[in-house]
Write a protein that holds these residues in place. Sequence first.
Motif, PDB file in Angstrom:
ATOM      1  N   VAL A   1       0.815  -1.222   0.000  1.00 24.70           N
ATOM      2  CA  VAL A   1       0.000   0.000   0.000  1.00 24.70           C
ATOM      3  C   VAL A   1       0.846   1.268   0.000  1.00 24.70           C
ATOM      4  CG1 VAL A   1      -1.858  -1.173   1.219  1.00 24.70           C
ATOM      5  CG2 VAL A   1      -0.177   0.118   2.526  1.00 24.70           C
TER       6      VAL A   1
ATOM      7  N   SER B   1       0.751   3.729  -3.112  1.00 22.65           N
ATOM      8  CA  SER B   1      -0.466   4.540  -3.152  1.00 22.65           C
ATOM      9  C   SER B   1      -0.428   5.635  -2.096  1.00 22.65           C
ATOM     10  CB  SER B   1      -1.693   3.654  -2.937  1.00 22.65           C
ATOM     11  OG  SER B   1      -2.875   4.427  -2.873  1.00 22.65           O
ATOM     12  N   ALA B   2       0.067   5.276  -0.887  1.00 20.61           N
ATOM     13  CA  ALA B   2       0.159   6.267   0.187  1.00 20.61           C
ATOM     14  C   ALA B   2       1.124   7.390  -0.178  1.00 20.61           C
ATOM     15  CB  ALA B   2       0.603   5.597   1.479  1.00 20.61           C
TER      16      ALA B   2
ATOM     17  N   LYS C   1      -1.726  13.032  -2.419  1.00 23.96           N
ATOM     18  CA  LYS C   1      -2.275  12.830  -1.082  1.00 23.96           C
ATOM     19  C   LYS C   1      -1.837  13.984  -0.179  1.00 23.96           C
ATOM     20  CE  LYS C   1      -3.814   8.483  -1.718  1.00 23.96           C
ATOM     21  NZ  LYS C   1      -5.214   8.038  -1.529  1.00 23.96           N
TER      22      LYS C   1
ATOM     23  N   GLN D   1      -5.994  13.404   3.965  1.00 24.69           N
ATOM     24  CA  GLN D   1      -6.406  12.004   3.860  1.00 24.69           C
ATOM     25  C   GLN D   1      -5.841  11.115   4.968  1.00 24.69           C
ATOM     26  OE1 GLN D   1      -5.278  13.667   0.673  1.00 24.69           O
ATOM     27  NE2 GLN D   1      -7.447  14.200   0.865  1.00 24.69           N
TER      28      GLN D   1
ATOM     29  N   SER E   1      -5.827   6.699   8.482  1.00 29.94           N
ATOM     30  CA  SER E   1      -5.999   7.039   7.080  1.00 29.94           C
ATOM     31  C   SER E   1      -7.436   6.806   6.666  1.00 29.94           C
ATOM     32  CB  SER E   1      -5.061   6.182   6.216  1.00 29.94           C
ATOM     33  OG  SER E   1      -5.369   6.307   4.844  1.00 29.94           O
TER      34      SER E   1
ATOM     35  N   ASP F   1      -8.012   5.550   3.841  1.00 30.69           N
ATOM     36  CA  ASP F   1      -7.873   4.425   2.926  1.00 30.69           C
ATOM     37  C   ASP F   1      -8.184   3.136   3.691  1.00 30.69           C
ATOM     38  OD1 ASP F   1      -6.891   2.225   1.447  1.00 30.69           O
ATOM     39  OD2 ASP F   1      -5.443   3.480   0.401  1.00 30.69           O
TER      40      ASP F   1
ATOM     41  N   GLN G   1      -7.763   0.041   3.003  1.00 32.33           N
ATOM     42  CA  GLN G   1      -6.704  -0.968   2.945  1.00 32.33           C
ATOM     43  C   GLN G   1      -5.600  -0.655   3.951  1.00 32.33           C
ATOM     44  OE1 GLN G   1      -5.047  -1.505  -0.965  1.00 32.33           O
ATOM     45  NE2 GLN G   1      -4.009  -3.415  -0.437  1.00 32.33           N
ATOM     46  N   GLN G   2      -5.251   0.642   4.061  1.00 30.72           N
ATOM     47  CA  GLN G   2      -4.240   1.044   5.041  1.00 30.72           C
ATOM     48  C   GLN G   2      -4.764   0.857   6.463  1.00 30.72           C
ATOM     49  OE1 GLN G   2      -2.391   4.898   4.298  1.00 30.72           O
ATOM     50  NE2 GLN G   2      -2.887   4.746   2.126  1.00 30.72           N
TER      51      GLN G   2
END
Length: 606
Positions: A227, A230-231, A238, A338, A431, A433, A435-436
């Motif tokens: 991940v 993406s982060a 972001k 985010q 986050s 997100d 997934q995170q």
Amino acid sequence: MSTPSSRREHRERQNNAQTKHDAPRPRRRRIWPWILVSVLVVLIVIGVVGAIIGKHVYDSAAKARTHLAAAMTDVQQVQKSILAGDLDAASKGADAASQQTAAAVAATKDWQWRFGEKLPIVGQNLVAVRTVAQVTDGLANDVVKPAASVRLSDFTFTDGAINVAAITNLSKTFTTVDAGIDKALAGLKKVDRATLIGPVADGVSKLETELKKVGPTMSTAQEVLSVLPSALGANGAKDYVLMFQGNSEARSLGGNAAQFLPVHVENGKIVRGTVVSSSDFTHQPRPEPVVPLDPQAVNIFGDKIGRYSPDFTMVPNFPTAVQILHGWWASDIHTDFQGVLSIDPVALSYVLEATGPVTLATGDQLTSQNAVSLLLNEVYFRYPQSKDQDAFFASAADSIFTKVTAGEASPVKLIQALFRAADEGRLLYQSDDPQQTKLIDNSRMSGIMPTSNAEQTAVGVYLNDNTGSKKSYYLDMAIDACRADGGAVSGHATLTSTLTQDKANELPNYIKGPYFAAEDISSYVVVYGPVGSELTGITIDGNPASPLSQGEHLGRPAVKVEVVNHLTDTHTIAFSFKTAKTEGPLAIWTTPMSRATPAKVDPTCQ
């Protein structure tokens, strides 16, 4: 009627009978001695052949052991080479380890070894040795070789950016490594250990134990790396907030969050924004909370957690704190973010071990040795005005950020520093997100106490300053907890002040605070029991306590009491909870303070 025989005839019959009796009989062969000899010969032959096979198998086992031992030495060298950044040496070490493990496997593949595997008792031990050799050979090729290609420098910054493509490749490497460890554990699981002799059983268990230790770490690394691109803005920009908590004014999650650094990330490039101070949040205290609040949290802490910005970290739940911060940010900063990464000065001191000293705009040098005392205490003696303090803190944040993003930090030491800070609850992350969020679920870094007792039966002891000052710096806390018969949990939290009369006499107003005498430190202590438990008792120094508030929060019973320390005295809170079910091992969650908090857990109460 017969005629009687004559004397002559009678004598002839007697002579004939005697002759017949005296005639030699045919000789019977004595067979049994030859059978015995034959059996002995066969046994001797079998014994000799068995001895030869046994000697051969023994020699093969010794060779396998020697090769495996040599492979372990090579693996250790690979580890050292990776940490030193010497990929050539790591690659050579991995090749050498692979050759050694292949030789160990070869030593267990001939017909004599296979024959030995079919024998009672000894056979299972030989199967186990062969399996260990094969598993280790698999590790050499599926784990060590891929790991030898890891460049820790890929985790460092170059010109303020991290190479997200390199991180993506690292993720693939760790996927291979993770799968290799799973394959090895599956291989060891097939070994029948019921008849193994001690040394062989110990060898299998030791290898399995080590793999189980490193397995979760590799899995976590793989998940984080998956991940991280993406982060870091690989799929779009972001925005994050780096939040600094000051432990000198204790809050459940660490301290008063007074400094915030906005960070913009795009395709690995990190750009810092302008430091935001809690004084930038206007009109405090607000007549109404900046966001809707959880009524259970309000019952324990009051609605000031949403009306007064220094108090939103009182709630020992980081997502809740971030939600309230979003309210302040939307109201006065008018931007969005985010994710939030929270850190305290103790964690910064760990980071400084990796970066080395930094020089601030004031000329002060910030080091791993002086960061805590300088940022949490001395700054208030040097700069009485809050605007000067804010400038000092902003300079410290900017200098450390610049040092890290310039790529000057040792990647190994930096990773170790962050892991240490996360384990102590000094590094928190939240986050938007999913997934995170899932990755850090149930970890200290999430800032969320476990929602059940399945994996751990957690109790929480959280400290909040009530003095309106920075005197929490002079407090130390120690906690113990145990589990009694029937599942009841009890424990103690001891608060000790190190504030002397001489020091109290010289405290500046910003540390002393407006509400209490210089010698006194008032703290609110909130104790949380295990999920689903019931408070059965709470005392202070052996006397029944008068709770300021109590009720259910976060699925747990919570009770808040006040403790006032006068100069260098000590006070002890004793607590007990009745539990219907305590499945996981007992654990203690607590406020990260200016110094480490000893936390002792006893599986049973003495």
